[in-house]
Design a protein around this motif. Structure first.
Motif: not given
Length: 598
Positions: A314-321, A332-352
């Motif tokens: 919901v959040a990432r697709p709405l923000a992208v569109f 199609r391009e917008r939907l792919f960009i929305a799906w490629v919103g991968l979360r990684g170590a940065v999110g866990i680092f910010l949570a620390s």
């Protein structure tokens, strides 16, 4: 003696982990970012809640290592970003990196509030922590799955994922300060943002220019250029942070400045940074795994999964569109960009960070971010290639490309020596093609060094070294990769002003009354693009040919297979009116003659 043994064991385990990280880079190309989850699991396995029983709660060390790792990742991303890439997608990428992050956090916050029973500020902090995409995860996966994205889509993802981390860090720090201190007036927040952005940009640009100047003027011993640039990046980061500006923005901009200016040992610097960022990610994931507790994760798993699903679906697709609405991206391009919103170590680092300052619910933020990253890398990560192909935004690469050797030449910055093994089905061997801006210099055959004239003709198995500008070296790869059979062009695409890519320039000249160099008459239109473009041909690329312009209309197997002919204005005017049947007949006759003439 027991303490000495403990030190020796620590050295052994640390060295084994680094060695495993180095060897894992081979597997990363096959499995991608989810492989990093193995190191996250290693940290959890070794922690006090796992069989390892190692108690680790040093938040200062975790924050220090995380900051260094994130700074290096952003610097490496900037180093590989071309000015041309930024210019073409600056509008959509910058909006995604700022407004997109804010919208993602705002849309995620209500779910976090009701799923985790938090107040609105704390819920917004959850949204901010998981709002930014992880550049390292995104491009590791794209590379690992062998995807060649459409240029605008790839460039947008590249710039967005490289620039949204500084804004996410700023948003997280502002919310942490608001929760802990309570001073959160809008004017104060805007002043902080302006200060962070302005002085972060100044420190980054000035620092990058100083590093370029030092690299080109100071005669460092061989091998020290890469460590010098890496430590200089950390100096820029530390100095900017001390000035209470955005060090993460500064190192990213410094990387862009350094990567887009001629410098000594550029390729050794890039290679060193690739290895350093990979190891930094591994160490970061292991430490974050040590901080995690399986018991705590289980207690908050269901609400965290709800947050993850709301974020991804919901959040990432709405923000992208919303952010890409003013720009000409297909759905199609917008939907792919929305799906490629991968979360990684940065999110866990910010949570620390909330854990470091001792906020209430600090471990809850960490656990939620941990679960979000796990689900994102597993679900989005392993479906990235499938999504790209189903949405028609990328084609699978035929291979991983040739192994390129790059050697800097002392005393100048304009040329470097680039070497390749000559493959039996390569474009160079099959067609004898090479770009006009490169120059074959030497050949190695059976351990003998030969001049190109001595070695002629070049045969499969030779090693060819060429002089080429450093910024164009990568464009040589396509000439030494085994050729893929080109798909036949769609007959429906052959209109009045389109021809197949294997039509020769001589035939085009005869059909349209052009003058071409006799030495070029035997070249096909596809060859002409390969020789004269500085990069692999892309749809829409143009080249002048006498009084007309050739336009790449369709690409297959990495080569142009349909070429459009853009005629001068006076020739593009339609001829005297023909009946529909007469027009079709004329079109078919012209296409047939060009395709069948010997």
């Amino acid at each position: 003696m027991a303490s000495l043994d403990a030190v020796s064991i620590a050295i052994l385990l640390g060295a084994a982990l680094v060695m495993a990280g180095i060897l894992s880079s081979l597997l990363a190309l096959r499995f991608g970012a989810p492989l990093l989850l193995v190191f996250l699991g290693i940290g959890m396995f070794a922690g006090d809640a796992g069989p390892g029983g190692l108690r680790f709660d040093d938040l200062q060390t975790t924050y220090l290592v995380g900051s260094v790792a994130l700074a290096l990742i952003l610097f490496d991303g900037g180093l590989k970003t071309r000015f041309q890439t930024i210019q073409t997608v600056w509008g959509p990428a910058s909006i995604l990196a700022t407004v997109g992050v804010l919208l993602t956090a705002l849309i995620t916050a209500p779910v976090a509030r009701y799923a985790l029973d938090l107040n609105w500020t704390e819920s917004l902090l959850i949204g901010a922590v998981v709002a930014s995409t992880d550049a390292a995860a995104v491009f590791l996966l794209i590379h690992a799955q062998g995807l060649r994205l459409r240029p605008r889509v790839g460039a947008t993802l590249e710039v967005e994922s490289g620039t949204n981390d500084p804004f996410a860090v700023f948003l997280t720090l502002m919310l942490v300060e608001l929760i802990s201190v309570g001073d959160g007036s809008l004017s104060r927040v805007l002043m902080h943002l302006a200060w962070d952005a302005l002085f972060g940009a100044v420190f980054g640009i000035v620092g990058g220019l100083l590093v370029v100047m030092a690299l080109n003027r100071v005669a460092l011993p061989q091998g020290l250029h890469a460590p010098f640039v890496t430590t200089a990046a950390l100096v820029i980061f530390g100095a900017t942070q001390i000035a209470h500006a955005s060090g993460f923005l500064a190192v990213y901009l410094a990387g862009i400045v350094i990567g887009n200016r001629p410098t000594r040992a550029h390729n050794s610097v890039v290679t060193f940074l690739d290895a350093a960022t990979w190891l930094a990610q591994i160490v970061m994931f292991v430490l974050l795994g040590l901080l995690a507790s399986p018991q705590r994760l289980l207690s908050s798993a269901l609400p965290a999964v709800a947050v993850a699903m709301a974020l991804m679906l919901v959040a990432r697709p709405l923000a992208v569109f919303i952010c890409l609405a003013p720009f000409r991206f297909s759905w199609r391009e917008r939907l792919f960009i929305a799906w490629v919103g991968l979360r990684g170590a940065v999110g866990i680092f910010l949570a620390s960070i909330p854990m470091l300052v001792g906020l209430s619910h600090a471990y809850l933020y960490f656990d939620v971010a941990f679960v979000v990253v796990l689900i994102s890398l597993l679900l989005q990560g392993w479906t990235l290639g499938f999504a790209a192909r189903k949405l028609h935004v990328a084609l699978p690469r035929a291979d991983r490309g040739p192994r390129r050797v790059e050697l800097d030449l002392p005393g100048q910055l304009e040329q470097q020596l680039v070497g390749y093994a000559v493959r039996p089905k390569s474009l160079y061997l099959k067609r004898g093609l090479i770009p006009s801006w490169s120059k074959p210099t030497l050949v190695i055959r059976d351990e003998r060094i030969l001049m190109p004239d001595e070695a002629a003709p070049i045969v499969a198995g030779d090693y060819l070294y060429l002089l080429a500008p450093p910024e164009k070296a990568q464009a040589l790869d396509r000439f030494f990769t085994d050729m893929v059979p080109s798909a036949m062009p769609d007959p429906h695409l052959l209109g009045d002003f389109m021809v197949a890519g294997d039509v020769t320039l001589g035939d085009i000249a005869v059909a349209y009354g052009l003058s071409v160099d006799p030495s070029d008459a035997h070249l096909t239109a596809a060859d002409y693009f390969d020789i004269h473009l500085d990069h692999a041909p892309k749809q829409g690329a143009t080249l002048p040919l006498d009084s007309i312009v050739l336009v790449a209309r369709s690409i297959g197997g990495g080569r142009v297979n349909v070429v459009g002919l853009r005629l001068p204005e006076d020739e593009e005017a339609p001829p005297p009116p023909l009946s529909p049947f007469g027009r079709v007949k004329r079109t078919a006759a012209r296409a047939w003659s060009l395709l069948t003439e010997p």
